[in-house]
Design an enzyme around this catalytic site. Structure first.
Site, short mmCIF file in Angstrom:
data_model
loop_
_atom_site.label_atom_id
_atom_site.label_comp_id
_atom_site.label_asym_id
_atom_site.label_seq_id
_atom_site.Cartn_x
_atom_site.Cartn_y
_atom_site.Cartn_z
N TYR A 224 0.84 -1.21 0.00
CA TYR A 224 0.00 0.00 0.00
C TYR A 224 0.87 1.25 0.00
O TYR A 224 0.64 2.20 -0.77
CB TYR A 224 -0.89 -0.06 1.24
CG TYR A 224 -1.85 1.09 1.44
CD1 TYR A 224 -3.05 1.14 0.73
CD2 TYR A 224 -1.58 2.10 2.35
CE1 TYR A 224 -3.94 2.18 0.92
CE2 TYR A 224 -2.46 3.14 2.56
CZ TYR A 224 -3.65 3.18 1.84
OH TYR A 224 -4.53 4.21 2.04
N LYS B 147 1.10 4.13 -2.85
CA LYS B 147 0.74 5.53 -2.56
C LYS B 147 1.90 6.48 -2.87
O LYS B 147 1.68 7.62 -3.27
CB LYS B 147 0.30 5.66 -1.10
CG LYS B 147 -1.04 4.96 -0.79
CD LYS B 147 -2.13 5.41 -1.73
CE LYS B 147 -3.54 5.16 -1.20
NZ LYS B 147 -4.56 5.46 -2.22
N1 LIG Z 1 -10.13 6.40 5.04
C1 LIG Z 1 -8.94 6.91 5.33
O1 LIG Z 1 -8.68 7.43 6.44
C2 LIG Z 1 -7.85 6.91 4.29
C3 LIG Z 1 -6.54 7.23 4.68
C4 LIG Z 1 -5.54 7.30 3.71
C5 LIG Z 1 -5.86 7.04 2.38
N2 LIG Z 1 -7.14 6.69 2.04
C6 LIG Z 1 -7.42 6.43 0.61
O2 LIG Z 1 -8.64 7.03 0.23
C7 LIG Z 1 -9.28 6.21 -0.76
C8 LIG Z 1 -10.71 5.88 -0.33
O3 LIG Z 1 -10.68 5.11 0.85
P1 LIG Z 1 -11.99 4.78 1.71
O4 LIG Z 1 -11.56 4.85 3.12
O5 LIG Z 1 -13.13 5.58 1.23
O6 LIG Z 1 -12.18 3.22 1.31
P2 LIG Z 1 -13.51 2.33 1.08
O7 LIG Z 1 -13.08 0.92 1.22
O8 LIG Z 1 -14.62 2.84 1.93
O9 LIG Z 1 -13.89 2.64 -0.45
C9 LIG Z 1 -13.08 2.25 -1.53
C10 LIG Z 1 -13.98 1.94 -2.71
O10 LIG Z 1 -13.13 1.61 -3.83
C11 LIG Z 1 -13.79 0.58 -4.56
N3 LIG Z 1 -12.81 -0.18 -5.37
C12 LIG Z 1 -11.84 -1.01 -4.93
N4 LIG Z 1 -11.18 -1.55 -5.95
C13 LIG Z 1 -11.73 -1.05 -7.10
C14 LIG Z 1 -11.46 -1.22 -8.49
N5 LIG Z 1 -10.48 -2.05 -8.90
N6 LIG Z 1 -12.21 -0.52 -9.37
C15 LIG Z 1 -13.18 0.33 -8.97
N7 LIG Z 1 -13.50 0.51 -7.66
C16 LIG Z 1 -12.78 -0.17 -6.73
C17 LIG Z 1 -14.42 -0.29 -3.48
O11 LIG Z 1 -15.48 -1.11 -4.00
C18 LIG Z 1 -14.91 0.76 -2.47
O12 LIG Z 1 -16.27 1.12 -2.71
C19 LIG Z 1 -8.37 5.00 -0.96
O13 LIG Z 1 -7.51 5.23 -2.05
C20 LIG Z 1 -7.58 4.95 0.31
O14 LIG Z 1 -6.35 4.29 0.16
C21 LIG Z 1 -8.13 6.60 2.96
#
Ligand SMILES: NC(=O)c1ccc[n+]([C@@H]2O[C@H](COP(=O)([O-])OP(=O)(O)OC[C@H]3O[C@@H](n4cnc5c(N)ncnc54)[C@H](O)[C@@H]3O)[C@@H](O)[C@H]2O)c1
Length: 302
Positions: free
Chosen positions: A164, A168
């Site tokens: 990951y 990133k």
């Molecule tokens: N939530 C946090 O605090 C946090 C922190 C750092 C980074 N992020 C990043 O933010 C982004 C969103 O995270 P989140 O917390 O909303 O996650 P989440 O799991 O709630 O949502 C991610 C969505 O991406 C979709 N997805 C996964 N693989 C896919 C693909 N191959 N094609 C299309 N859709 C796909 C999933 O079905 C899901 O609905 C991610 O990139 C994550 O790494 C989140």
């Protein structure tokens, strides 16, 4: 409503849940037509389901907005192209793409399998490339547009998510390359590092000191997609609830030069510690405090 995005078309990947969903809803509320992409997978990328994207389209339409669903896997070139083609076929243009889709497969590096490495890199890094690739070709012809990638504070390194973290870090370099390569065509590229309550952040073993809601992240993304941010490119912003921070650009800190024009290992050993030295790694310094908290059976802070 400010209608920050009136007349624009925006495509959002991973828009079925969490942060992507909040971004899609906010873009529609600000006047944009939205392509809602989500493969509808579990947190580890398994078991796809197309209803997840459809539900968000229904929500946007019920609120009076315009949206279309694409349930493709953005880790494939065809998926990235479909997202961009659908925007043009449905709404006639594409002004912004926001690559939010992500998955997790956590494992210590020394135990990580190829099956844990490849899909994480494919979803995050290649999944940003596939959409940027198709969108940038279109935006170059249009003479403008906005590309937004999603990174994480973990691009600095991660104890148990090297896959990951590497993805990133790669996204930041991809965004900076897009900012450089597309500058003369009026296309901007920026990166967002969110901290927000979603199913993904619920998986973090530590207590996050600074965290907010997906809607906080959506507000920054809407701003970056708007005309108000036309001059901003090549930046990485953290957003965590009330906090927004900009990351430094990578640059050399200190240099030393060989007096005779070339170095030997012995001469480097003599000079390096007292001259260029090291730049201490903040996350390494946190590890000790976190290990102590974990040993005391507390939920350590990060
Ligand atoms: N939530 C946090 O605090 C946090 C922190 C750092 C980074 N992020 C990043 O933010 C982004 C969103 O995270 P989140 O917390 O909303 O996650 P989440 O799991 O709630 O949502 C991610 C969505 O991406 C979709 N997805 C996964 N693989 C896919 C693909 N191959 N094609 C299309 N859709 C796909 C999933 O079905 C899901 O609905 C991610 O990139 C994550 O790494 C989140």
């Amino acid at each position: 409503m400010a209608e920050f995005l009136r007349g624009k078309t925006v495509a959002v990947t991973g828009a079925g849940r969490g942060i992507g969903r909040a971004v899609a809803l906010a873009c529609a509320a600000e006047g944009a037509s939205v392509v809602v992409n989500d493969y509808g997978v579990g947190i580890d990328g398994s078991a796809p389901a197309s209803e997840v994207a459809d539900e968000v389209v229904k929500e946007i339409e019920a609120a009076g907005g315009r949206a279309v669903a694409v349930a493709d896997d953005i880790a494939t070139m065809a998926g990235g192209e479909r997202v961009v083609r659908t925007a043009v076929e449905s709404f006639g243009r594409l002004d912004g793409v926001v690559c939010v889709a992500g998955i997790l497969r956590e494992r210590m590096l020394f135990n990580m399998s190829e099956q844990e490495w490849d899909p994480v890199i494919a979803t995050h890094l290649k999944g940003t490339f596939t959409v940027f690739r198709a969108a940038s070709a279109l935006m170059r012809k249009q003479g403008g547009g906005t590309l937004i990638g999603f990174t994480s504070g973990n691009h600095q390194g991660s104890v148990s998510q090297a896959n990951y973290s590497a993805a990133k870090g790669g996204i930041i370099s991809l965004v900076r390359s897009a900012a450089l390569g597309l500058n003369k065509y009026g296309v901007t590229a920026n990166c967002v590092a969110p901290v927000a309550r979603t199913r993904m952040s619920a998986n973090v073993p530590t207590e996050l000191k600074e965290i907010g809601e997906p809607e906080d992240v959506a507000a920054l993304v809407v701003y970056l997609l708007s005309e108000a941010a036309r001059e901003i490119t090549g930046q990485v912003y953290t957003v965590a609830g009330p906090k927004i921070a900009v990351w430094a650009q990578p640059r050399e800190l200190r240099a030393m030069y060989a007096p005779s024009g070339s170095w030997t290992p012995e001469r480097i050993a003599d000079f390096l510690p007292g001259t260029v030295g090291v730049d201490p790694m903040p996350m390494l310094q946190q590890l000790e405090a976190m290990a102590k908290a974990a040993a005391a059976k507390e939920r350590p802070n990060a």
